[in-house]
Design an enzyme around this catalytic site. Structure first.
Site, mmCIF file in Angstrom:
data_model
loop_
_atom_site.group_PDB
_atom_site.id
_atom_site.type_symbol
_atom_site.label_atom_id
_atom_site.label_comp_id
_atom_site.label_asym_id
_atom_site.label_seq_id
_atom_site.Cartn_x
_atom_site.Cartn_y
_atom_site.Cartn_z
ATOM 1 N N ARG A 1 0.812 -1.297 -0.232
ATOM 2 C CA ARG A 1 0.267 0.071 -0.108
ATOM 3 C C ARG A 1 0.807 1.507 -0.361
ATOM 4 O O ARG A 1 0.435 2.341 -1.137
ATOM 5 C CB ARG A 1 -1.387 0.539 1.178
ATOM 6 N N THR A 2 2.105 0.900 0.706
ATOM 7 C CA THR A 2 2.666 2.550 1.142
ATOM 8 C C THR A 2 3.214 2.925 -1.103
ATOM 9 O O THR A 2 3.369 3.735 -0.873
ATOM 10 C CB THR A 2 3.993 2.297 2.138
ATOM 11 N N LYS B 1 22.215 -12.233 -3.201
ATOM 12 C CA LYS B 1 23.421 -12.474 -3.412
ATOM 13 C C LYS B 1 24.643 -12.528 -2.863
ATOM 14 O O LYS B 1 25.180 -12.571 -3.442
ATOM 15 C CB LYS B 1 22.761 -13.062 -5.518
ATOM 16 N N ARG C 1 12.104 2.593 1.885
ATOM 17 C CA ARG C 1 11.435 1.094 2.319
ATOM 18 C C ARG C 1 12.562 0.132 3.655
ATOM 19 O O ARG C 1 12.583 -0.223 2.220
ATOM 20 C CB ARG C 1 10.238 1.291 2.650
ATOM 21 N N HIS D 1 9.110 7.550 9.951
ATOM 22 C CA HIS D 1 8.213 7.121 8.358
ATOM 23 C C HIS D 1 7.451 8.584 8.086
ATOM 24 O O HIS D 1 5.836 8.760 8.552
ATOM 25 C CB HIS D 1 6.765 5.984 8.641
#
Ligand SMILES: [Zn+2]
Lengths: 419, 305, 177
Positions: B54-55, B82, B104, B132
């Site tokens: 959603r963000t 990796k 994020r 945030h």
């Protein structure tokens, strides 16, 4: 005519601090006196001349993690920091839990010739905290300090039996005192800064609990016990109380716990991540005081190199550790001040005696191996480069006081400033 | 403003300018063609090392409504597993031609690292339990639209404060905008040391909620840090849930907010989320407008907001 | 700075343009007046009150911000976004845009883009206080208060009491603050 003469310094001798020259021949101190002539002269005017420094806590990373450091680069850094002997921590890959690896490490260092390396042995096989390591074999290979450093030996029953065994040999149990359950998700000191950053904290009690528990076992077993990298004010108090009770207990503090505190973690720079974590301002002050008054016996580097790539990650994901060999003496003099006797006690003589390291950490006298350092206690300098393979040190680029002019191992110059 | 990393220390004027712009962008979103060409030719990359559909969608919608191109990176499809370092990943994506990155990450401080390594604006889309900031903007916008201003409002943030980046970002922004913030949580979910925070704390919702203008509920997670943080969900709801019974005791014009996704029946009553005074969907809509304001502030021209 | 119009001049040209708008559009029934912030807005408000007097009924001006529509976003300092406030549906209407100075035409181009996103007017007209020349796009004004030939180095400053504290038009080599 001597091979080398160190002239004009304040020299730590068995009878005290004297303004004399040190004459070196065939790797030994040949004479202490005035007006000595050598084919090579080291100017020590304004400097301290004493036994080469001894680090009781170095991670050389060899065997197994040579991309971070190896015995050659690690001991080169040691020499640059004034050290002539270091105790290599056993958390290599594989761990130093048997004599073959211990022999490999000390023999390789001998051939390279920058510093004598005395490996510490693991207490448990693979440092897994379960089965006793090959302690007898290690003892015969010259190992005197046993530790699972990197992890705390949390199992009281396993530790108690190891203490009984090592006490009988006359060795030292050294503990990385951080309770593994209280520190489980933690990556920094629990307090105002961890709360702000939303990072899991490690409470000071994680250290206190382990020290308090271990001291009870020391009382039970009589083993010589050494607290590694003490980081809290209460930890220092526990050690002081145990000493007052006559228990055979010593402890060390790292340079970074003397210089920094948890406020530095606000930057989330992974170079400030180490275990135990940087604690509060109050703790840092207590540690400084402890070094000055001797409750904290020694300064040990916990030199813990990591490749740049490994630190180029978020703080929480970064490995623990900072390098320290090249500026530990500066931090010590910044803490202790101009007390030359205390300086050499904390960085050379007491570490050698705790670690039962032969021929190092001795006040100067004729016919001793010439393991020496010339240290200028007031010179100001800014570390920009390092001989370590890694650069994970928040000291780089910061101004320091006190710098090494020269280091000699068995009469050979292993480091000389400006060369 | 070169980056948007945290709400802590943001000037009141900066916050207010962003909210004013966000209000204008909210109007754009109601137009028949909800799109303006402001950031034509710019590329916004969303770097979501921690999944949050959603963000990410909200940022992408915001970028597209400003006519920017978007690129997205997620570790599931990447080389991080990796062994590529975060720095190499960031440099690689940057080299593709990116004008701004939204980051994020599950670890505190990651956006600061990227801001150090790259010379483009970085927007913190959520780092660990730390910050945030766009969530704080959209929440403040929602409150401002409802009450006209945050000055003097009583706001309670209720729930897992300790592990909440929403709580930290909102608290600093709301306090800067003049609100009185109270953090309400069980003792195990309050941070250890909040002495320098611009907020009061309480472990008793019933004792503080009747004076509140806004009650902001956080999502509950039962296991944290390897141990239980409260006895059981029903016991949590009993003490800290916004049940319809508690809702009835709120001031008549008080509102309830939630950052989503909600656990209906846990921190918010089954019906409460649908009440007119629950602003949950308005928060989501405002999320796009607030993020447009941030992208425009960082990419639209070269001077400060 | 050299003053080229005073407050009375400003009032006079505003009244004249209001009359021209009424004549040209045969009344105001299908006309929407939009000012471009910042200084197009007071100009539009003054046109609205002049039109109200002429027509004997209330005329309301809206505003159309073009901050989100500029094509020179990288090369100029960021300006704050102004309000966009459209008083009625634009479809099929004649929109009269009001601005203080017509220069390169880029602001008007951005305004036309913005209008296209907001509806489909039947026609768009442009009213400006000053046309200073130097067009970079094929755009012209329908209503001009005063044509003032300028050099590129010169700055034209139209001031309104509501924003600047006084009324008038000035020309100078330096930007007015
Ligand atoms: Zn350790």
């Amino acid at each position: 005519m001597f091979d080398i003469v160190i002239s004009g310094g304040s020299v730590l001798t068995r009878t005290g601090i004297e303004q004399i020259d040190v004459g070196i021949a065939d790797g030994f101190i040949a004479a202490l006196g005035s007006g000595l002539e050598g084919s090579e002269m080291i100017d020590a005017s304004g400097a301290w001349v004493g036994p080469g420094l001894v680090d009781l806590h170095t991670h050389l990373r060899e065997p197994g993690e040579e991309w971070k450091e190896d015995i050659a680069t690690g001991t080169a850094a040691a020499a640059a920091g004034g050290y002539t002997a270091v105790v290599a921590m056993p958390n290599t890959v594989p761990a130093i839990d048997n004599a073959q690896i211990a022999f490999y490490v000390s023999e390789r260092a001998r051939r390279i010739g920058y510093a004598d390396v005395f490996p510490a042995g693991a207490i448990t096989m693979g440092r897994l905290g379960e089965h006793m390591a090959h302690i007898d074999e290690l003892w015969d290979a010259g190992v005197r300090i046993f530790t699972d450093d990197g992890t705390s030996l949390d199992n009281a029953a396993v530790l108690r039996l190891a203490m009984d065994y090592i006490a009988n040999l006359g060795g030292v149990v050294a503990q990385h005192a951080v309770d593994s359950t209280l520190s489980a998700h933690g990556c920094m000191h629990e307090g105002t800064v961890s709360s702000r950053l939303g990072m899991y904290g490690i409470p000071s009690e994680a250290e206190e609990i382990v020290i308090a528990r271990d001291l009870a076992l020391v009382r039970l077993t009589g083993v010589r016990y050494h607290v590694q990298h003490v980081s809290t004010a209460r930890g220092v108090e526990l050690v002081a109380a145990a000493k007052a009770d006559g228990l055979p207990v010593t402890c060390e503090v790292t340079p970074h716990h003397l210089t920094f505190d948890h406020n530095d973690v606000e930057t989330t720079d992974p170079d400030f991540k180490m275990m135990p974590p940087l604690r509060s301002e109050t703790d840092r002050e207590a540690l400084r005081e402890g070094v000055r008054d001797g409750v904290i016996d020694i300064v040990a580097t916990d030199h813990a190199p990591h490749a740049a790539r490994e630190k180029e990650v978020p703080f929480e994901h970064a490995p623990n550790g900072v390098t320290g060999l090249e500026w530990a003496a500066s931090v010590a003099v910044e803490t202790i001040g101009d007390d030359m006797a205390r300086f050499f006690e904390a960085l050379s003589m007491t570490p050698a005696s705790i670690g039962q390291i032969p021929a190092h950490g001795l006040a100067l006298a004729a016919d001793q191996p010439a393991h020496l350092v010339v240290f200028d206690p007031v010179a100001e300098w800014t570390p920009e480069t390092t001989r370590s393979r890694s650069r994970n040190a928040p000291y780089l680029g910061t101004q320091r006081t006190g710098s090494v002019r020269a280091t000699l191992l068995s009469g050979k110059i292993t480091y000389e400033a400006g060369s | 403003m070169n980056h948007l990393l945290t709400t802590e220390g943001l000037e009141r004027e900066t916050l207010e300018n962003l909210l004013t712009d966000a209000d204008e962008f909210a109007e754009v979103l109601t137009r028949p063609i909800p799109k303006v060409p402001a950031l034509r030719g710019k590329t916004v990359a969303t770097m979501f090392f921690e999944p949050s559909t959603r963000t990410r969608m909200s940022f992408e919608k915001a970028a597209k409504a400003l006519s920017a191109d978007t690129m997205s990176f997620s570790p599931g499809t990447s080389s991080l597993s990796k062994g590529e370092s975060l720095k190499d990943t960031a440099l690689t994506v940057h080299a593709m031609g990116v004008d701004l990155m939204v980051v994020r990450h599950g670890a505190t401080g990651t956006p600061w690292r990227l801001a150090e390594w790259l010379d483009i604006p970085i927007v913190n889309g959520g780092d660990g339990a730390h910050q945030h900031p766009t969530q704080a903007l959209l929440d403040c916008l929602t409150i401002k639209q409802r009450f006209g201003s945050l000055d003097g409002l009583e706001i309670a943030i209720v729930g897992d404060i300790k592990h909440s980046r929403v709580a930290r970002s909102d608290m600093f922004a709301m306090a800067t905008l003049g609100a009185n913030v109270t953090l309400v949580a069980p003792p195990t979910l309050l941070p250890v040391d909040t002495t320098r925070w611009p907020a009061a704390t309480s472990t008793d919702l019933d004792a503080v909620m009747e004076k509140m203008d806004v009650v902001y509920l956080l999502r509950v997670q039962t296991e944290r840090g390897g141990g239980s943080v409260f006895p059981s969900l029903p016991e949590y709801t009993n003490r800290y849930g916004m049940t319809s019974a508690r809702f009835a005791r709120l001031k008549p014009d008080a509102v309830v907010m939630h950052p989503g996704p909600m656990n209906r029946g846990v921190e918010i009553g089954h019906d409460v989320a649908d009440y007119e005074r629950a602003l949950v969907l308005q928060q989501v809509t405002n999320g796009v407008a607030a993020r447009m304001a941030v992208l425009f502030a960082l990419l639209g021209g070269d001077s400060d907001v | 700075m050299r003053q080229v119009m005073d407050g009375d001049d400003l009032t006079r040209v505003t009244r004249r343009i209001a009359h021209e708008i009424v004549e040209r559009n045969h009344g105001l029934d299908a006309t929407v007046l939009l000012g471009i912030p910042t200084r197009g807005r007071p100009f539009a408000d003054r046109l609205a009150s002049a039109l109200s007097e002429i027509e004997g009924k209330a005329v309301i001006a809206g505003s159309l911000d073009i901050g989100m529509y500029r094509d020179d976003i990288d090369t100029r300092p960021r300006t704050r976004i102004g309000p966009t406030d459209i008083p009625e549906d634009l479809d099929g209407k004649t929109v009269v845009l009001a601005d203080d100075v017509l220069f390169t035409g880029r602001t008007i181009r951005a305004a036309l883009d913005a209008l296209a996103d907001l509806g489909r007017p039947a026609a768009v007209q442009l009213a400006v206080v000053v046309d200073r020349g130097h067009r970079e796009l094929p755009i012209r004004a329908d209503y001009v208060g005063k044509n003032i030939p300028t050099s590129l180095e010169e700055h034209v400053s139209v001031r309104f009491r509501e924003i600047d504290g006084d009324d008038g038009v000035w020309i100078g080599k330096e930007a007015a603050s």
